[in-house]
Enzyme design. Structure first.
Site, PDB file in Angstrom:
ATOM      1  N   ARG A  21       0.843  -1.215   0.000  1.00  0.00           N
ATOM      2  CA  ARG A  21       0.000   0.000   0.000  1.00  0.00           C
ATOM      3  C   ARG A  21       0.873   1.259   0.000  1.00  0.00           C
ATOM      4  O   ARG A  21       0.642   2.200  -0.762  1.00  0.00           O
ATOM      5  CB  ARG A  21      -0.906  -0.034   1.232  1.00  0.00           C
ATOM      6  CG  ARG A  21      -1.703   1.237   1.493  1.00  0.00           C
ATOM      7  CD  ARG A  21      -2.557   1.020   2.739  1.00  0.00           C
ATOM      8  NE  ARG A  21      -3.310   2.188   3.128  1.00  0.00           N
ATOM      9  CZ  ARG A  21      -2.890   3.114   3.979  1.00  0.00           C
ATOM     10  NH1 ARG A  21      -1.669   3.019   4.514  1.00  0.00           N
ATOM     11  NH2 ARG A  21      -3.664   4.140   4.296  1.00  0.00           N
ATOM     12  N   ASP A 128      11.198 -13.772  10.395  1.00  0.00           N
ATOM     13  CA  ASP A 128      12.398 -14.251  11.107  1.00  0.00           C
ATOM     14  C   ASP A 128      13.268 -13.135  11.695  1.00  0.00           C
ATOM     15  O   ASP A 128      14.098 -13.400  12.564  1.00  0.00           O
ATOM     16  CB  ASP A 128      13.271 -15.096  10.167  1.00  0.00           C
ATOM     17  CG  ASP A 128      12.650 -16.446   9.857  1.00  0.00           C
ATOM     18  OD1 ASP A 128      11.552 -16.722  10.374  1.00  0.00           O
ATOM     19  OD2 ASP A 128      13.258 -17.220   9.087  1.00  0.00           O
ATOM     20  N   ARG A 247       5.421 -32.779  26.861  1.00  0.00           N
ATOM     21  CA  ARG A 247       4.661 -32.637  25.612  1.00  0.00           C
ATOM     22  C   ARG A 247       5.405 -31.674  24.679  1.00  0.00           C
ATOM     23  O   ARG A 247       6.238 -30.864  25.130  1.00  0.00           O
ATOM     24  CB  ARG A 247       3.267 -32.049  25.887  1.00  0.00           C
ATOM     25  CG  ARG A 247       2.344 -32.971  26.670  1.00  0.00           C
ATOM     26  CD  ARG A 247       1.894 -34.148  25.817  1.00  0.00           C
ATOM     27  NE  ARG A 247       0.896 -34.963  26.500  1.00  0.00           N
ATOM     28  CZ  ARG A 247       1.149 -35.909  27.394  1.00  0.00           C
ATOM     29  NH1 ARG A 247       2.406 -36.155  27.767  1.00  0.00           N
ATOM     30  NH2 ARG A 247       0.170 -36.605  27.929  1.00  0.00           N
TER      31      ARG A 247
HETATM   32  O1  F6P Z   1      11.413 -17.308   6.472  1.00  0.00           O
HETATM   33  C1  F6P Z   1      10.197 -17.374   7.090  1.00  0.00           C
HETATM   34  C2  F6P Z   1       9.838 -18.796   7.431  1.00  0.00           C
HETATM   35  O2  F6P Z   1       8.552 -18.794   8.025  1.00  0.00           O
HETATM   36  C3  F6P Z   1      10.846 -19.521   8.309  1.00  0.00           C
HETATM   37  O3  F6P Z   1      10.715 -19.197   9.660  1.00  0.00           O
HETATM   38  C4  F6P Z   1      10.531 -20.959   7.977  1.00  0.00           C
HETATM   39  O4  F6P Z   1      11.672 -21.780   8.160  1.00  0.00           O
HETATM   40  C5  F6P Z   1      10.171 -20.905   6.533  1.00  0.00           C
HETATM   41  O5  F6P Z   1       9.753 -19.585   6.260  1.00  0.00           O
HETATM   42  C6  F6P Z   1       9.097 -21.869   6.119  1.00  0.00           C
HETATM   43  O6  F6P Z   1       8.883 -21.730   4.746  1.00  0.00           O
HETATM   44  P1  F6P Z   1       7.743 -22.472   3.934  1.00  0.00           P
HETATM   45  O7  F6P Z   1       6.435 -21.867   4.321  1.00  0.00           O
HETATM   46  O8  F6P Z   1       8.089 -22.214   2.507  1.00  0.00           O
HETATM   47  O9  F6P Z   1       7.815 -23.916   4.314  1.00  0.00           O
END
Ligand code: F6P
EC number: 2.7.1.11
Length: 323
Positions: A21, A128, A247
């Site tokens: 946006r 991340d 768990r």
């Molecule tokens: O980079 C963001 C992220 O969510 C990471 O934390 C994770 O390892 C990855 O993407 C997962 O990617 P995908 O959704 O392609 O499996």
């Protein structure tokens, strides 16, 4: 510069829409035409362009996901695909790009720029928070709050049953989400790739952590933790401490969704405007980040290759807060 394109690529992150946006509105404000590219580099190679007007981005600031869609497109490593993408951009009359994404997105942008010279600025969008050159990335704050909400709920059930939980949060190679959601959730231990740990330490910590006196015990594990994933670590803990009721909960992709927090909406809006202003000022091959609350442009090279340090002092806090 007359016409720019904006796209989102790689893993989606809450706040990407707010950034799209901002890019669209900042482009229009500055008299530029703007198009969206659907599904990142895949859409660029498929010429999947959509014209963007001011109303195209109405009411999206609070939406999770990305209206432009995203994709992981490994084919872009191949120069033939990049050539195709570039030719489509030329046909469309695009003379600048704003790439919203993470490491992989900027690697693609850098190669495209190096091969064909199309000016590109990146906006850091990944939950991340693992990009050098910005204090925070778009989506991180929302993801931390989502993880925190889940940890609070796990705490309720853990305390009701006197259980130990290993909670795995996202972060492919980085422990930012784990560290912040762990501290915020009062975790008894936090395992991140930036700090070397061993199974023995985890077990000793469980023993000395007073799990017998505490109604619950939560260990937050970053996805990229070097010892192994939460299931593996929990299995080892069960073998060493068979009397504990253990768990595992893997929070997974819920951390990628949801309406962006105020912090992410504002961060994304600032970065989107900074990207457009940067392109107009002749900048390219850089990421528009925010450092110490000020816009800062960092080369793609540094953003991709330099490691953003996790403040390991935070780990000391975990020890203090659990004494
Ligand atoms: O980079 C963001 C992220 O969510 C990471 O934390 C994770 O390892 C990855 O993407 C997962 O990617 P995908 O959704 O392609 O499996």
């Amino acid at each position: 510069m007359k016409k720019i394109a904006v796209f989102t690529s790689g893993g989606d992150a809450p706040g990407m829409n707010a950034c799209v946006r901002a890019v669209v509105r900042a482009a229009l404000y500055n008299g530029l035409e703007v198009v969206g590219i659907r599904r990142g580099y895949k859409g660029m190679a498929d010429a999947d362009f959509i014209p963007m007007e001011s109303h195209s981005v109405s009411d999206i600031i609070g939406l999770g996901g990305t209206i432009l869609k995203s994709a992981r497109f490994d084919e872009f490593r191949d120069i033939e695909w990049r050539k195709k993408a570039y030719e489509n951009c030329v046909k469309e009359g695009i003379d600048g790009l704003v790439a919203i994404g993470g490491n992989g997105t900027f690697t693609g942008a850098k190669l495209l720029m190096e091969n064909f010279g199309i000016p590109t600025i990146g906006c850091p969008g990944t939950i991340d928070n693992d990009l050098y050159g910005t204090d925070y990335t778009i989506g991180f704050d929302t993801a931390v709050n989502t993880a925190l909400d889940a940890i609070d709920k796990i705490r309720d059930t853990a305390a009701s049953h006197d259980r130990v939980f290993f909670v795995e949060v996202m972060g492919r190679d980085a422990g930012f989400i784990a560290m912040q959601s762990g501290i915020g959730g009062g975790a008894e231990d936090i395992l991140v790739p930036e700090i070397p740990d061993t199974i023995d330490e985890v077990i000793d910590n469980l023993k000395k952590g007073g799990y017998k006196e505490k109604p619950s015990h939560i260990i937050v594990v970053a996805e990229g933790e070097e010892i192994g994933n939460a299931n593996f670590i929990a299995q080892k803990a069960k073998e060493a401490l068979p009397n504990l009721d253990i768990r595992v909960s893997n929070l997974g992709h819920i951390q990628r969704g949801g309406s962006p927090s105020a912090i992410d909406r504002i961060l994304a809006s600032r970065m989107g405007i900074a990207a457009v202003e940067g392109l107009i000022a002749g900048k390219s091959n850089v990421m528009a980040g925010i450092i110490d609350d000020k816009v800062a442009y960092t080369s793609f090279d540094d953003a991709i290759n330099k490691k953003k340090p996790l403040d390991v002092e935070l780990n000391k806090m975990v020890e203090i807060l659990n004494s």
